[in-house]
Design a protein around this motif. Sequence first.
Motif, PDB file in Angstrom:
ATOM      1  N   LEU A   1      -8.173   8.238  -0.323  1.00  0.00           N
ATOM      2  CA  LEU A   1      -7.480   7.029   0.136  1.00  0.00           C
ATOM      3  C   LEU A   1      -8.261   5.777  -0.262  1.00  0.00           C
ATOM      4  O   LEU A   1      -7.677   4.773  -0.677  1.00  0.00           O
ATOM      5  CB  LEU A   1      -7.275   7.078   1.656  1.00  0.00           C
ATOM      6  CG  LEU A   1      -6.322   8.177   2.138  1.00  0.00           C
ATOM      7  CD1 LEU A   1      -6.318   8.250   3.662  1.00  0.00           C
ATOM      8  CD2 LEU A   1      -4.911   7.945   1.621  1.00  0.00           C
ATOM      9  N   ASP A   2      -9.588   5.864  -0.178  1.00  0.00           N
ATOM     10  CA  ASP A   2     -10.442   4.756  -0.601  1.00  0.00           C
ATOM     11  C   ASP A   2     -10.202   4.428  -2.069  1.00  0.00           C
ATOM     12  O   ASP A   2     -10.073   3.263  -2.451  1.00  0.00           O
ATOM     13  CB  ASP A   2     -11.923   5.139  -0.427  1.00  0.00           C
ATOM     14  CG  ASP A   2     -12.524   4.517   0.821  1.00  0.00           C
ATOM     15  OD1 ASP A   2     -12.031   3.457   1.251  1.00  0.00           O
ATOM     16  OD2 ASP A   2     -13.464   5.104   1.368  1.00  0.00           O
ATOM     17  N   ASP A   3     -10.133   5.491  -2.883  1.00  0.00           N
ATOM     18  CA  ASP A   3      -9.913   5.301  -4.322  1.00  0.00           C
ATOM     19  C   ASP A   3      -8.586   4.610  -4.588  1.00  0.00           C
ATOM     20  O   ASP A   3      -8.482   3.748  -5.448  1.00  0.00           O
ATOM     21  CB  ASP A   3      -9.899   6.665  -5.033  1.00  0.00           C
ATOM     22  CG  ASP A   3     -11.301   7.130  -5.359  1.00  0.00           C
ATOM     23  OD1 ASP A   3     -12.235   6.327  -5.156  1.00  0.00           O
ATOM     24  OD2 ASP A   3     -11.453   8.283  -5.802  1.00  0.00           O
TER      25      ASP A   3
ATOM     26  N   GLY B   1      -8.677   1.068  -2.263  1.00  0.00           N
ATOM     27  CA  GLY B   1      -9.844   0.208  -2.329  1.00  0.00           C
ATOM     28  C   GLY B   1     -10.316  -0.190  -0.949  1.00  0.00           C
ATOM     29  O   GLY B   1     -10.520  -1.375  -0.690  1.00  0.00           O
ATOM     30  N   GLY B   2     -10.432   0.762  -0.069  1.00  0.00           N
ATOM     31  CA  GLY B   2     -10.981   0.485   1.267  1.00  0.00           C
ATOM     32  C   GLY B   2     -10.060   0.887   2.394  1.00  0.00           C
ATOM     33  O   GLY B   2      -8.942   0.404   2.491  1.00  0.00           O
ATOM     34  N   VAL B   3     -10.514   1.832   3.215  1.00  0.00           N
ATOM     35  CA  VAL B   3      -9.786   2.204   4.434  1.00  0.00           C
ATOM     36  C   VAL B   3     -10.808   2.340   5.557  1.00  0.00           C
ATOM     37  O   VAL B   3     -11.993   2.534   5.306  1.00  0.00           O
ATOM     38  CB  VAL B   3      -9.032   3.560   4.303  1.00  0.00           C
ATOM     39  CG1 VAL B   3      -7.864   3.449   3.363  1.00  0.00           C
ATOM     40  CG2 VAL B   3      -9.961   4.682   3.878  1.00  0.00           C
ATOM     41  N   SER B   4     -10.329   2.242   6.784  1.00  0.00           N
ATOM     42  CA  SER B   4     -11.214   2.492   7.918  1.00  0.00           C
ATOM     43  C   SER B   4     -10.792   3.816   8.547  1.00  0.00           C
ATOM     44  O   SER B   4      -9.797   4.423   8.144  1.00  0.00           O
ATOM     45  CB  SER B   4     -11.111   1.355   8.928  1.00  0.00           C
ATOM     46  OG  SER B   4      -9.777   1.244   9.377  1.00  0.00           O
TER      47      SER B   4
ATOM     48  N   PRO C   1      -8.155  -3.360   7.254  1.00  0.00           N
ATOM     49  CA  PRO C   1      -7.640  -2.449   6.228  1.00  0.00           C
ATOM     50  C   PRO C   1      -6.936  -1.253   6.868  1.00  0.00           C
ATOM     51  O   PRO C   1      -7.142  -0.990   8.059  1.00  0.00           O
ATOM     52  CB  PRO C   1      -8.928  -1.991   5.511  1.00  0.00           C
ATOM     53  CG  PRO C   1      -9.992  -2.082   6.553  1.00  0.00           C
ATOM     54  CD  PRO C   1      -9.607  -3.230   7.442  1.00  0.00           C
TER      55      PRO C   1
ATOM     56  N   THR D   1      -8.106  13.174   1.664  1.00  0.00           N
ATOM     57  CA  THR D   1      -9.354  12.765   2.319  1.00  0.00           C
ATOM     58  C   THR D   1      -9.567  11.247   2.299  1.00  0.00           C
ATOM     59  O   THR D   1      -8.892  10.520   1.576  1.00  0.00           O
ATOM     60  CB  THR D   1     -10.557  13.403   1.600  1.00  0.00           C
ATOM     61  OG1 THR D   1     -10.530  12.955   0.229  1.00  0.00           O
ATOM     62  CG2 THR D   1     -10.502  14.912   1.644  1.00  0.00           C
ATOM     63  N   ARG D   2     -10.521  10.816   3.061  1.00  0.00           N
ATOM     64  CA  ARG D   2     -10.900   9.409   3.100  1.00  0.00           C
ATOM     65  C   ARG D   2     -11.270   8.913   1.704  1.00  0.00           C
ATOM     66  O   ARG D   2     -10.896   7.804   1.306  1.00  0.00           O
ATOM     67  CB  ARG D   2     -12.090   9.237   4.045  1.00  0.00           C
ATOM     68  CG  ARG D   2     -12.541   7.830   4.058  1.00  0.00           C
ATOM     69  CD  ARG D   2     -13.725   7.513   4.900  1.00  0.00           C
ATOM     70  NE  ARG D   2     -13.814   6.042   4.918  1.00  0.00           N
ATOM     71  CZ  ARG D   2     -14.408   5.347   5.838  1.00  0.00           C
ATOM     72  NH1 ARG D   2     -14.982   5.955   6.833  1.00  0.00           N
ATOM     73  NH2 ARG D   2     -14.436   4.040   5.767  1.00  0.00           N
ATOM     74  N   GLU D   3     -11.991   9.748   0.944  1.00  0.00           N
ATOM     75  CA  GLU D   3     -12.410   9.353  -0.409  1.00  0.00           C
ATOM     76  C   GLU D   3     -11.191   9.101  -1.282  1.00  0.00           C
ATOM     77  O   GLU D   3     -11.134   8.141  -2.042  1.00  0.00           O
ATOM     78  CB  GLU D   3     -13.287  10.448  -1.040  1.00  0.00           C
ATOM     79  CG  GLU D   3     -14.663  10.626  -0.416  1.00  0.00           C
ATOM     80  CD  GLU D   3     -14.630  11.207   1.003  1.00  0.00           C
ATOM     81  OE1 GLU D   3     -13.775  12.091   1.274  1.00  0.00           O
ATOM     82  OE2 GLU D   3     -15.426  10.769   1.861  1.00  0.00           O
TER      83      GLU D   3
ATOM     84  N   GLU E   1       0.824  -1.218   0.000  1.00  0.00           N
ATOM     85  CA  GLU E   1       0.000   0.000   0.000  1.00  0.00           C
ATOM     86  C   GLU E   1       0.857   1.266   0.000  1.00  0.00           C
ATOM     87  O   GLU E   1       0.453   2.288  -0.536  1.00  0.00           O
ATOM     88  CB  GLU E   1      -0.918   0.051   1.236  1.00  0.00           C
ATOM     89  CG  GLU E   1      -1.998  -0.989   1.271  1.00  0.00           C
ATOM     90  CD  GLU E   1      -1.612  -2.164   2.153  1.00  0.00           C
ATOM     91  OE1 GLU E   1      -0.384  -2.376   2.347  1.00  0.00           O
ATOM     92  OE2 GLU E   1      -2.518  -2.862   2.654  1.00  0.00           O
TER      93      GLU E   1
END
Length: 352
Positions: free
Chosen positions: A209-211, A214-217, A195, A205-207, A89
């Motif tokens: 990092l998600d992109d 593919g998934g963060v908490s 994750p 932002t969270r968005e 990651e």
Amino acid sequence: METEVVIIDEQNIDEKALEALKHAGEIIKKGGLVAFPTETVYGLGGDALNPESSKKIYAAKGRPSDNPLIVHVADMESIEKIVKEVPEEAYKLADAVWPGPLTMIMNKSDAVPYETTGGLDTVAIRMPSNKIAAELIRQSGGYIAAPSANLSGRPSPTEAKYCVEDLDGRVEMIIDGGQVGIGLESTIVDLTVEPPMILRPGYVTREMLDDILGGVSIDKTILSADSGVKPKAPGMKYRHYAPKGDLTIVEGDPEKVTEYINKEIEKLRAEGVKTGVIATSETRDLYKADVVKSAGNRDDEEEIARNLFSILRQFDDENVGCMYSEAFNENGIGQAIMNRLLKAAGHKVVRI
Ligand code: TXA
Ligand code: MG
């Protein structure tokens, strides 16, 4: 100690600036401290691999030594020496956002002293994009431990003058690189859990990092009111960014918020308390407080982020005893804004 202040233009790092950065690098290599600009906030830098330097950083800030420091690097290769293993990651995130306002937590190698990590087996790593910071890191041997360059409990410095205010006589050098671009500290993501978990919100932002992953908490304590649950980033448990006066956030319908704050101000004024309001350009003229500061346009979260810490310091300078702030949108960096504001307010929120 005599503190030397050097001005450097990030857009024009000429021979003279390089000389100054070389000198600053020598100071750090010898175990001294240098405050320097990054794109987020100013950092208070020392040699991350020298335990004595880390001890000096804690002493200069007046910071508890169980609060780990971020290690700043200038290139990807440097990371290998300070971690057990570079997680997959980390390469993905580095590709997408480094150099930039993101800190990653990984398992540390023996090269990093426990003095730097506050006794933890993990290390926080960031590659700043500010060119002055990058050159300073190279000139210092590659690894600068740097917390924000404020005295513990004060807002992070967004201009060199605030570093001078807090650290004059406590560090060998302060590099003045002008006002920072972002104004809030880096996003912190822990890569040692599955994750990956966001421990501190920031510009990334969270968005985003998600992109990328593919998934963060997200650490639940970040936005909740004081829940009594211990945050995962040790530093997040302290009441950071605390203005000297008393701060309350007022949330709700804008008209009612203004009305409520003005009523409270009237009462406080009758008691002889000096009052302040953190407003927006849209609302600043509606308030009757002694000191009213606009953080920027309501829909411009980046502008609000850039101004927030400076405004908190200005209230201190003007000895404001009681302050109210409007709540801000939580789009983009807005979540980080509200996280810092909630901490500054000691989680005092009025919902109307
Ligand atoms: O933008 C930034 O990150 C700035 C600039 C100077 O780079 N630095 C900064 O450092 O904000 P500081 O020390 O003020 O905040 C570091 C945060 C603290 O909350 C600390 O607890 C957390 O990072 N941290 C550091 N190492 C950690 C680790 N190994 N595990 C969990 N949290 C860690
Ligand atoms: Mg800090």
